[in-house]
Scaffold this motif. Sequence first.
Motif, PDB file in Angstrom:
ATOM      1  N   LYS A 660      12.889  11.983  30.829  1.00 28.79           N
ATOM      2  CA  LYS A 660      13.561  11.132  31.742  1.00 28.79           C
ATOM      3  C   LYS A 660      14.532  11.802  32.409  1.00 28.79           C
ATOM      4  O   LYS A 660      14.661  11.463  33.916  1.00 28.79           O
ATOM      5  CB  LYS A 660      14.079  10.018  30.931  1.00 28.79           C
ATOM      6  N   ALA A 661      15.013  12.798  31.920  1.00 31.90           N
ATOM      7  CA  ALA A 661      16.437  13.395  32.386  1.00 31.90           C
ATOM      8  C   ALA A 661      15.568  14.341  33.520  1.00 31.90           C
ATOM      9  O   ALA A 661      16.167  14.521  34.689  1.00 31.90           O
ATOM     10  CB  ALA A 661      17.014  14.145  31.555  1.00 31.90           C
ATOM     11  N   GLN A 662      14.519  15.031  33.259  1.00 29.73           N
ATOM     12  CA  GLN A 662      13.985  15.730  34.213  1.00 29.73           C
ATOM     13  C   GLN A 662      13.317  15.039  35.377  1.00 29.73           C
ATOM     14  O   GLN A 662      13.173  15.420  36.578  1.00 29.73           O
ATOM     15  CB  GLN A 662      12.667  16.418  33.355  1.00 29.73           C
ATOM     16  N   TRP A 663      12.791  13.700  35.136  1.00 25.29           N
ATOM     17  CA  TRP A 663      12.417  12.831  36.231  1.00 25.29           C
ATOM     18  C   TRP A 663      13.661  12.521  37.213  1.00 25.29           C
ATOM     19  O   TRP A 663      13.440  12.653  38.278  1.00 25.29           O
ATOM     20  CB  TRP A 663      11.865  11.705  35.414  1.00 25.29           C
ATOM     21  N   LEU A 664      14.894  12.321  36.487  1.00 22.38           N
ATOM     22  CA  LEU A 664      15.955  12.193  37.515  1.00 22.38           C
ATOM     23  C   LEU A 664      16.135  13.134  38.148  1.00 22.38           C
ATOM     24  O   LEU A 664      16.675  13.149  39.273  1.00 22.38           O
ATOM     25  CB  LEU A 664      17.304  11.737  36.545  1.00 22.38           C
ATOM     26  N   ASP A 665      16.208  14.392  37.621  1.00 23.20           N
ATOM     27  CA  ASP A 665      16.578  15.639  38.447  1.00 23.20           C
ATOM     28  C   ASP A 665      15.543  15.889  39.577  1.00 23.20           C
ATOM     29  O   ASP A 665      16.005  16.160  40.719  1.00 23.20           O
ATOM     30  CB  ASP A 665      16.062  16.893  37.393  1.00 23.20           C
TER      31      ASP A 665
END
Length: 886
Positions: A660-665
Amino acid sequence: MAQKTLPTIPLPDEVSYTQGQANQTSFALAPEFPTAEGGGGVEKNLFAKSLQAPKSFGKLAHINVITFHPAWDDITGNFVFARNRKSTGTIKHGLYRRNKHERARYSPLRRPDPRTQGNYDGRELTALERRFCDIAVNYPDVKHGIMKAPFNFRTTTTFVFPEQEQSCTMMEVFRTFEFRELIIQHLMPRFEDLTNLFSSCQAIAKLLQSDWMHLDSSRLDFLNLDMCTVADMEKERDAAPDDNEESQAKQVKQAKRAKICLEKLSSTCIISPIRKERQGKPQTQVLTENDYPLNSQVKPSRKTPLCVAMHAHYKLMHLSYLNGNLLKDLLLIAQPWMTVSALKGIIPAMPKLRNLGVHNCFLMNFGVTQELLQAVNTHNEARQAQNRPHIALDFTPFYYRGPGWQHGDHVTGHTHFGEFGLVPEEWDWLDTPRALGAQLLAIDGLCYKGKQDLLTPGTGFRSFLDRLPLRPYQLPNMLDAIARIRDLNEEKHGRTGSFSRPVVCKTGMDKVQGFKKPVINPKLLRAMQITVYSSFMVICNGRPMKEKEVLNLLTLAGHFKLEKCHRCLVSMPAYFFTQAQQRRDPRYVLCHGCELGHALLYHIYRLNDERRETAESIFGVGSQERTLQAVLKNIAKPAQFTRNAIRSRPGDPDITLWEKAQWLDMQMTVAIPQKLADTKAAIKILEGKRTRAWHKARQEELRKKELEDDQRKLEFVLAIGQRNRCGGLSTENRLCRSWEHEIKEYRTALALDRGPGYDTGNVPIRFGRSGVGAVAAMMGLGANTNYIGVCKPAKEVDPTEEDEWMLEYSNLSQTTTETEDSIESTSASFGTTRQSPVETTPEDTPEPKHNGPAYGAEQENGLVTSEVPEAPEVAGVQAQPTMMSE
């Protein structure tokens, strides 16, 4: 004939009490000599002369009869000022900065402004001043930057100032371990004092850091403390060599690594991202004609990706679970996933913790201050029962600097409206001083209850407050007024309980047998309450208030009355409640400060809403909160390790949240920028069309407006632009304050107060429909005066060639004030006023209603205000960011 160069105003350390009526009115403090020239009119008692407060309390409130205009002797008004420092009694709280250099650093005249030709005092900037201007705008991306991270120096550069030998006595004190330990224990919960000490002497900084453990969250270097315990590393270091050569080589490598980690082990831990030793490649710096840098001299350093920060967040949790019993001091700096629920789960794993610092974390903004204090106070109460050390807290909320200026923005300003600090953009419903005052009133009570120090100079929280755009000395005066309220509520001036006899003394004081403290009678208590709360309101208002208005806000049917906020449970005057809130059920009424705190949790700046939801899902919120052990036990593993028998290793993150953090990036770096580019392209296509049919042209116009709104929204999400929420309101009528507003008004006020011909940074003074124009007319500045820094000959001005920011001073011949229609355009409305029978008559106002809308109140912009002489406001003192912070 050569034009005469007019003198300039020196940089003031502070605005003195003798600088005239304009600054006195803007200061809102009672003048020391009210009847003298430039004073606050004739001073009269607000209460009976027989009421005399204790010496520790000081003088009671007075009213000042002020003439509106020198030619109108018969038109006067009764105004209430805030008490000055000489009238506030003998109790001192240490909330003012004593060092004149510290005060000068927070002067608005020292703040760089891209719209003025001179950023200091109207002259051309020197090389050193350009350097400081570059640091203030572009730090840490400045050429030959000083720091890699807080308290971590670059080895290839030195300080700006020349080296100088330190005294042997001072160095011996810091070389002594016992003294050094006591000094650090005192400075750890005072972030600003700590950074000032390090910036003053590099030798002391290196000496102190030799005892600390600095973990790098950008490269996930946690010294293996998140993988195993210290006891396991000691076993690896002291293990006997194995007979097998392959295992022996592996064992030697593990022993060497364990030895290095144990040598760096310390009870003081700092976790922050550390930038690389080398900076980015140099690039050409673009300067405006006013020497304001539009970009940095080096390419910006790459920020830590959110997925890497999520991994570091889990490493911190593993470290706390495995080795939390070793930590005594913990500083968390620039951790983007840190939340209050995460701290609630981490703190119980550190039984020896004594100092906790949370600084510049994205999700830890000003709105979570009360929640953080409540959590730490709850833990301290439990630790006291277990005979564990008290946790001293220092907290620096995330400061919203606003977008940087881009090419052409210094002329049009279409993507930049200001640096608001407290909020990421302009909110039309927000009155910054009122919301800040209501929040600080609740924060001060929590600090007093939990024995925390956040408000005195030197702490990280106070350094954040000093950076907010407020008028000069408005913040320390506000904090001092809050401390006076607390002293009265804590009965530090006398007992306010029942009386042993109904006799009322003339002095208001009576010694009761069996009690050491004197007893305060009800009349004097009411006068003291009105005095402290009226001073607090006037300081937040920024200018004096009408006597009738103050009493209506603080009394109901002649009795002292406060409203209570449902969320923070603090009683405060109706001045700090909007009329919409006071119409609600009393069980759900929120003060303006709690409204601000709630709004700060759910804005969309840099995907704040999605990031907060992801971070709070780790530990849960409210009744669904989980312990640290439960979080680490249920870490989602990668797809190839889905069997229950295979558990995740220590130090690993939850794969679901990591993705999910990678998607926000990806959203911040690819998806949203691409959508913004597509929106701009669609707008450009519509601009190139020439449709003759009026109905199609109207549809295209509406479609273009929607696309422009989407463009501004996407620019705000990416932190490269802001939305204008207040429309065409002038600077004086904007409630949500920014530094651009305060600098302009502050410099203008100083110029008008000193008289024609003084330069305060080349601020244009034109005669529009604002209060500044009216004061300029009173001072004799002619309508054709082209007052931009040094006076120039009058000439014809083409309005089409003027900058947009100068057009608000258009129509040079008009000196009228704002019309009622423009005043009513502001959406927020505050301060239900209760008409007291003692002050009004039935013919003047209808019968008051509890918690109802305002009746008969004189309002401006929907706010209960006072009619004061037209005078410019004085902008707030700006605190430049500490160069040691991230």
